[in-house]
Design a protein around this motif. Structure first.
Motif, PDB file in Angstrom:
ATOM      1  N   ASP A 225       1.140 -19.598  15.611  1.00 56.86           N
ATOM      2  CA  ASP A 225       1.486 -18.943  14.348  1.00 56.86           C
ATOM      3  C   ASP A 225       0.682 -19.490  13.182  1.00 56.86           C
ATOM      4  OD1 ASP A 225       3.351 -17.244  15.480  1.00 56.86           O
ATOM      5  OD2 ASP A 225       5.008 -18.648  15.224  1.00 56.86           O
ATOM      6  N   LEU A 226       0.382 -20.798  13.204  1.00 52.41           N
ATOM      7  CA  LEU A 226      -0.382 -21.409  12.115  1.00 52.41           C
ATOM      8  C   LEU A 226      -1.796 -20.842  12.068  1.00 52.41           C
ATOM      9  CD1 LEU A 226      -0.484 -23.557   9.890  1.00 52.41           C
ATOM     10  CD2 LEU A 226      -1.238 -25.209  11.621  1.00 52.41           C
ATOM     11  N   ILE A 227      -2.437 -20.769  13.222  1.00 50.91           N
ATOM     12  CA  ILE A 227      -3.801 -20.219  13.281  1.00 50.91           C
ATOM     13  C   ILE A 227      -3.798 -18.746  12.849  1.00 50.91           C
ATOM     14  CG2 ILE A 227      -5.709 -19.644  14.825  1.00 50.91           C
ATOM     15  CD1 ILE A 227      -4.914 -22.104  16.494  1.00 50.91           C
ATOM     16  N   ALA A 228      -2.830 -17.985  13.375  1.00 47.82           N
ATOM     17  CA  ALA A 228      -2.754 -16.561  13.030  1.00 47.82           C
ATOM     18  C   ALA A 228      -2.457 -16.362  11.542  1.00 47.82           C
ATOM     19  CB  ALA A 228      -1.680 -15.880  13.878  1.00 47.82           C
ATOM     20  N   GLY A 229      -1.536 -17.159  11.007  1.00 46.92           N
ATOM     21  CA  GLY A 229      -1.170 -17.032   9.596  1.00 46.92           C
ATOM     22  C   GLY A 229      -2.330 -17.325   8.664  1.00 46.92           C
ATOM     23  N   LEU A 230      -3.078 -18.377   8.945  1.00 48.29           N
ATOM     24  CA  LEU A 230      -4.231 -18.716   8.122  1.00 48.29           C
ATOM     25  C   LEU A 230      -5.315 -17.643   8.226  1.00 48.29           C
ATOM     26  CD1 LEU A 230      -4.496 -22.556   8.886  1.00 48.29           C
ATOM     27  CD2 LEU A 230      -3.653 -21.472   6.781  1.00 48.29           C
ATOM     28  N   THR A 231      -5.463 -17.091   9.423  1.00 51.61           N
ATOM     29  CA  THR A 231      -6.492 -16.066   9.634  1.00 51.61           C
ATOM     30  C   THR A 231      -6.172 -14.789   8.861  1.00 51.61           C
ATOM     31  OG1 THR A 231      -6.861 -16.947  11.865  1.00 51.61           O
ATOM     32  CG2 THR A 231      -7.784 -14.788  11.369  1.00 51.61           C
ATOM     33  N   ILE A 232      -4.929 -14.308   8.964  1.00 50.01           N
ATOM     34  CA  ILE A 232      -4.593 -13.067   8.256  1.00 50.01           C
ATOM     35  C   ILE A 232      -4.517 -13.296   6.749  1.00 50.01           C
ATOM     36  CG2 ILE A 232      -3.437 -11.982  10.202  1.00 50.01           C
ATOM     37  CD1 ILE A 232      -0.769 -12.807   9.049  1.00 50.01           C
ATOM     38  N   ALA A 233      -4.251 -14.543   6.321  1.00 57.82           N
ATOM     39  CA  ALA A 233      -4.262 -14.834   4.884  1.00 57.82           C
ATOM     40  C   ALA A 233      -5.670 -14.693   4.315  1.00 57.82           C
ATOM     41  CB  ALA A 233      -3.719 -16.236   4.627  1.00 57.82           C
ATOM     42  N   SER A 234      -6.662 -15.156   5.072  1.00 55.27           N
ATOM     43  CA  SER A 234      -8.051 -15.033   4.613  1.00 55.27           C
ATOM     44  C   SER A 234      -8.476 -13.573   4.523  1.00 55.27           C
ATOM     45  CB  SER A 234      -8.983 -15.782   5.574  1.00 55.27           C
ATOM     46  OG  SER A 234      -9.018 -15.162   6.850  1.00 55.27           O
ATOM     47  N   LEU A 235      -7.838 -12.716   5.334  1.00 59.55           N
ATOM     48  CA  LEU A 235      -8.152 -11.288   5.292  1.00 59.55           C
ATOM     49  C   LEU A 235      -7.370 -10.571   4.203  1.00 59.55           C
ATOM     50  CD1 LEU A 235      -9.474  -8.765   6.585  1.00 59.55           C
ATOM     51  CD2 LEU A 235      -7.546  -8.683   8.180  1.00 59.55           C
ATOM     52  N   CYS A 236      -6.106 -10.967   4.010  1.00 52.37           N
ATOM     53  CA  CYS A 236      -5.242 -10.208   3.109  1.00 52.37           C
ATOM     54  C   CYS A 236      -5.554 -10.447   1.636  1.00 52.37           C
ATOM     55  CB  CYS A 236      -3.767 -10.513   3.394  1.00 52.37           C
ATOM     56  SG  CYS A 236      -3.095 -11.959   2.561  1.00 52.37           S
ATOM     57  N   ILE A 237      -5.995 -11.641   1.267  1.00 48.96           N
ATOM     58  CA  ILE A 237      -6.201 -11.944  -0.158  1.00 48.96           C
ATOM     59  C   ILE A 237      -7.236 -11.011  -0.796  1.00 48.96           C
ATOM     60  CG2 ILE A 237      -7.050 -13.693  -1.775  1.00 48.96           C
ATOM     61  CD1 ILE A 237      -5.645 -15.775   0.062  1.00 48.96           C
ATOM     62  N   PRO A 238      -8.440 -10.875  -0.252  1.00 44.06           N
ATOM     63  CA  PRO A 238      -9.387  -9.928  -0.864  1.00 44.06           C
ATOM     64  C   PRO A 238      -8.940  -8.478  -0.719  1.00 44.06           C
ATOM     65  CG  PRO A 238     -10.309 -10.858   1.162  1.00 44.06           C
ATOM     66  CD  PRO A 238      -9.076 -11.635   0.847  1.00 44.06           C
ATOM     67  N   GLN A 239      -8.286  -8.145   0.399  1.00 40.22           N
ATOM     68  CA  GLN A 239      -7.804  -6.773   0.570  1.00 40.22           C
ATOM     69  C   GLN A 239      -6.733  -6.437  -0.465  1.00 40.22           C
ATOM     70  OE1 GLN A 239      -6.487  -6.132   4.601  1.00 40.22           O
ATOM     71  NE2 GLN A 239      -8.535  -5.596   5.331  1.00 40.22           N
ATOM     72  N   ASP A 240      -5.820  -7.368  -0.723  1.00 38.40           N
ATOM     73  CA  ASP A 240      -4.737  -7.108  -1.682  1.00 38.40           C
ATOM     74  C   ASP A 240      -5.277  -6.826  -3.079  1.00 38.40           C
ATOM     75  OD1 ASP A 240      -2.944  -7.488   0.336  1.00 38.40           O
ATOM     76  OD2 ASP A 240      -2.422  -9.541  -0.218  1.00 38.40           O
ATOM     77  N   ILE A 241      -6.292  -7.584  -3.476  1.00 46.07           N
ATOM     78  CA  ILE A 241      -6.884  -7.374  -4.797  1.00 46.07           C
ATOM     79  C   ILE A 241      -7.502  -5.972  -4.879  1.00 46.07           C
ATOM     80  CG2 ILE A 241      -8.671  -8.166  -6.401  1.00 46.07           C
ATOM     81  CD1 ILE A 241      -8.253 -10.990  -5.264  1.00 46.07           C
ATOM     82  N   GLY A 242      -8.149  -5.547  -3.780  1.00 51.94           N
ATOM     83  CA  GLY A 242      -8.754  -4.214  -3.757  1.00 51.94           C
ATOM     84  C   GLY A 242      -7.722  -3.102  -3.680  1.00 51.94           C
ATOM     85  N   TYR A 243      -6.681  -3.277  -2.841  1.00 52.23           N
ATOM     86  CA  TYR A 243      -5.669  -2.235  -2.673  1.00 52.23           C
ATOM     87  C   TYR A 243      -4.860  -2.020  -3.953  1.00 52.23           C
ATOM     88  CZ  TYR A 243      -6.580  -2.434   2.360  1.00 52.23           C
ATOM     89  OH  TYR A 243      -7.174  -2.381   3.596  1.00 52.23           O
ATOM     90  N   SER A 244      -4.675  -3.068  -4.742  1.00 54.89           N
ATOM     91  CA  SER A 244      -3.942  -2.901  -6.006  1.00 54.89           C
ATOM     92  C   SER A 244      -4.679  -1.946  -6.936  1.00 54.89           C
ATOM     93  CB  SER A 244      -3.733  -4.262  -6.680  1.00 54.89           C
ATOM     94  OG  SER A 244      -4.975  -4.853  -7.005  1.00 54.89           O
ATOM     95  N   LYS A 245      -5.998  -1.931  -6.856  1.00 57.05           N
ATOM     96  CA  LYS A 245      -6.775  -0.995  -7.663  1.00 57.05           C
ATOM     97  C   LYS A 245      -6.563   0.438  -7.191  1.00 57.05           C
ATOM     98  CE  LYS A 245     -10.409  -4.099  -9.266  1.00 57.05           C
ATOM     99  NZ  LYS A 245     -10.105  -3.845 -10.702  1.00 57.05           N
TER     100      LYS A 245
END
Length: 637
Positions: free
Chosen positions: A96-116
């Motif tokens: 879970d730790l590896i998966a959580g860190l991996t999806i966090a690295s993906l979600c942060i830039p995506q979230d900034i873009g999706y909010s637009k």
């Protein structure tokens, strides 16, 4: 006819005569078929009601349990983490730790873009990946789904909201309406789960969803041309014609070549990273971290070159800190209440459809059971809480869930770890995104939504069912050439139209005998099948209800009329027997019975005897004497 039926009912048994197909000199064999005992009407109604809404018998585990045990089971039903959390260990935490860190690295830039896409400030995308995943981790039953904003729902929400309020001139009212829509989206999802109405989302067919998602992906990609090309003045419409007019209209003076270079370079990098991940599944982490690497590199490049002074648009300020309360910003009265309610229902249903589909996909891959109604309650609860903590509609993300699965997630703890990373980002790192160019966010979104265009699924739909393909293309072109809401309306309308057609116009087929066998099949599917002289065999491939009973009667008569005309032209004997093969008929109501009675009376006047078959046709017709059917077919009226 009715007199014999009454007598048979009085004796509580029906005699059905059938004959062996292996003996030329057959003797009748009488089978005693008992009539089911009469049930109490209330018990029958309650039984059907239970089967409709509680088919999975959710209270089974509570039977014969003590009061304290029932309380524990109830808490575990609402919060599944209390159940699987007892067996949690370090081995699962590692995955879970590896998966959580991996999806966090993906979600942060995506979230900034999706909010637009939702016409909201960047921090609201990050907020929506902080609180909702925490709520879902405690209440959700999927081990693999990754929660947060998604492209399609963000675009849908942004489009519907800006039709009501201008997001630039009235930013505060727009944001309040977004929170109101999110609140009602959550209420809708939770109510569907509590009332066991999850089957309603199945009315949106798979073909319509494929077309809608593909059209939404193209629309989202076209919307990103504003940031990708550095255009300042851009249309608010989403149809392809308006967007392309806006793009080409600003070609001479509105495009910024530095922005195009940044966007093209990193888009190529992101697509290459996805290609590597597809070629080698062990390298799944490369496309997962590629967006974050792109953001870091592009931000650093803009910062050291001061490209923002040359027309490169940047994110600018992102508010630091965790989600502020937004309870007092939700509209509970006034005109915007109904608008928020309407938008929330639409956004909530689409978010629910996507999340449940993703959850079921990964549950089947890992061979565990997913309770759809519990998922709806969990998704609804997280969106209700999210609306009160400055979040907009969140749901399951397919791209992040796929990365979560490949990274080796074991439980929903991966969502908690992702949420914690987003929390750290909001508290300490957001100022570093000030110089992030909009072009890189557009590139990230374009590379993410390309996967929503499923050409293989569309081709399979075309090969399987042409009407499904019409639904798929209708939804696709509706989104691309009109708007997201029009495409959604077309998708729902075509799905319902197909359902109504299947109910009101069921398939019927003429059966023929396969040579050298006693098997009877559809003569259109089996050209070698031969018709029985003097006998017409028609199969009904549906239950017979009030909605289709008249059509079935009329269609059978048309089959008979067409057949008689063909026989008359060929100089062959007329039809003497009509056999209605009813093995596929699972149910029949009073309207269906009346339709069969009318068919019986109508064909009596034409000297055609009607027989109903509920077994294999070969039991009723012998190869040696086709005209002995009068003796070989039991009258089942």
């Amino acid at each position: 006819m009715s007199h014999s039926t009454e007598n048979s009912m009085d004796t509580k048994e029906i005699e059905v005569r059938s004959f062996s197909s292996s003996n030329r000199h057959t003797l009748p064999c009488v089978h005693k078929v008992g009539v089911p005992p009469k049930q109490n009407p209330w018990k029958e109604f309650s039984s059907r009601l239970k089967e409709t809404f509680f088919a999975d018998d959710p209270l089974r585990s509570f039977k014969d349990q003590s009061r304290s045990r029932k309380f524990v089971l109830g808490m575990q039903a609402v919060f599944p983490i209390l159940d699987w959390g007892r067996s949690y260990n370090l081995a699962k935490l590692k995955g879970d730790l590896i998966a959580g860190l991996t999806i966090a690295s993906l979600c942060i830039p995506q979230d900034i873009g999706y909010s637009k896409l939702a016409n909201l400030a960047p921090q609201y995308g990050l907020y929506s990946s902080f609180v909702p995943p925490l709520v879902y981790a405690f209440m959700g039953s999927s081990r693999d789904i990754a929660i947060g904003p998604v492209a399609v729902v963000s675009l849908l929400l942004g489009t519907l909201l800006q039709n009501e309020i201008d997001p630039i001139k009235n930013a505060v009212e727009y944001r309040r309406l977004a929170f109101t829509a999110t609140f009602f989206a959550g209420i809708t999802q939770a109510i569907l789960g509590i009332l066991r109405l999850g089957f309603l989302i199945d009315f949106l067919s798979h073909a319509a969803v494929v077309g809608f998602m593909g059209g939404a992906a193209i629309t989202i990609a076209l919307q990103q041309l504003k940031g990708f090309l550095g255009i300042n003045k851009f249309t608010k419409k989403t149809d392809i014609i308006s967007v392309m007019k806006s793009v080409w209209g600003s070609a001479h003076h509105g495009w910024n070549w530095q922005t195009i270079v940044i966007g093209t370079t990193f888009l190529a990098f992101l697509l290459f990273a996805k290609y590597i991940g597809k070629k080698n599944k062990k390298l799944f982490w490369i496309p997962a971290i590629a967006p974050l690497v792109s953001v870091i590199l592009s931000t650093f490049f803009v910062y050291i070159t001061h490209a923002e002074k040359r027309g490169v648009q940047i994110v600018k300020h992102i508010e630091k800190g965790i989600n502020p309360s937004s309870v007092n910003q939700i509209y509970f009265t006034g005109d915007y209440l109904l608008k928020g309610f309407r938008i929330g229902i639409v956004a909530g249903m689409i978010a629910l459809t996507e999340a449940v589909a993703i959850g079921r996909t990964f549950a089947s891959m890992k061979d565990y059971q997913l309770d759809g109604n519990k998922e709806m309650v969990a998704l609804g609860a997280m969106n209700v809480v999210g609306s009160m903590t400055s979040c907009y509609v969140a749901t399951g993300s397919f791209s992040r869930s796929a990365v979560n699965y490949m990274a080796g997630c074991q439980t929903a703890v991966s969502n908690i770890i992702m949420s914690f990373v987003v929390f750290l980002t909001l508290m300490f790192i957001t100022p570093l995104f000030e110089y992030t160019p909009n072009a890189i966010l557009s590139s990230i979104i374009i590379s993410a939504v390309i996967g929503l265009i499923d050409c293989d699924a569309a081709i399979l739909i075309w090969k399987t069912d042409k009407f499904d393909f019409v639904a798929c293309m209708g939804a696709f072109f509706g989104v691309v050439f009109a708007s997201v809401e029009i495409g959604l309306l077309i998708a729902v309308s075509i799905s319902f139209a197909k359902l109504l057609l299947q109910v009101t116009r069921p398939r019927t087929a003429i059966l023929g005998k396969i040579p050298r066998t006693n098997v009877y099949r559809n003569i259109l599917q089996y050209p070698e099948a031969t018709k029985v002289p003097g006998v017409l065999i028609v199969r009904v491939d549906s239950a017979i209800y009030f909605s289709n009973s008249n059509y079935i009667r009329e269609r059978i008569i048309r089959w008979l009329t067409d057949e008689e005309e063909q026989l008359k032209r060929a100089g062959l004997p007329e039809i003497q027997f009509l056999i209605v093969e009813m093995s596929p008929v699972t149910d029949i109501d009073t309207s269906g019975i009346h339709a069969l009675e009318e068919l019986y009376r109508s064909l009596q006047k034409r000297s055609v005897e009607v027989k109903l078959s509920f077994h294999s046709i070969c039991k009723y017709i012998q190869n040696s004497n086709h005209y002995a059917s009068r003796k070989l077919i039991s009258k089942l009226f």
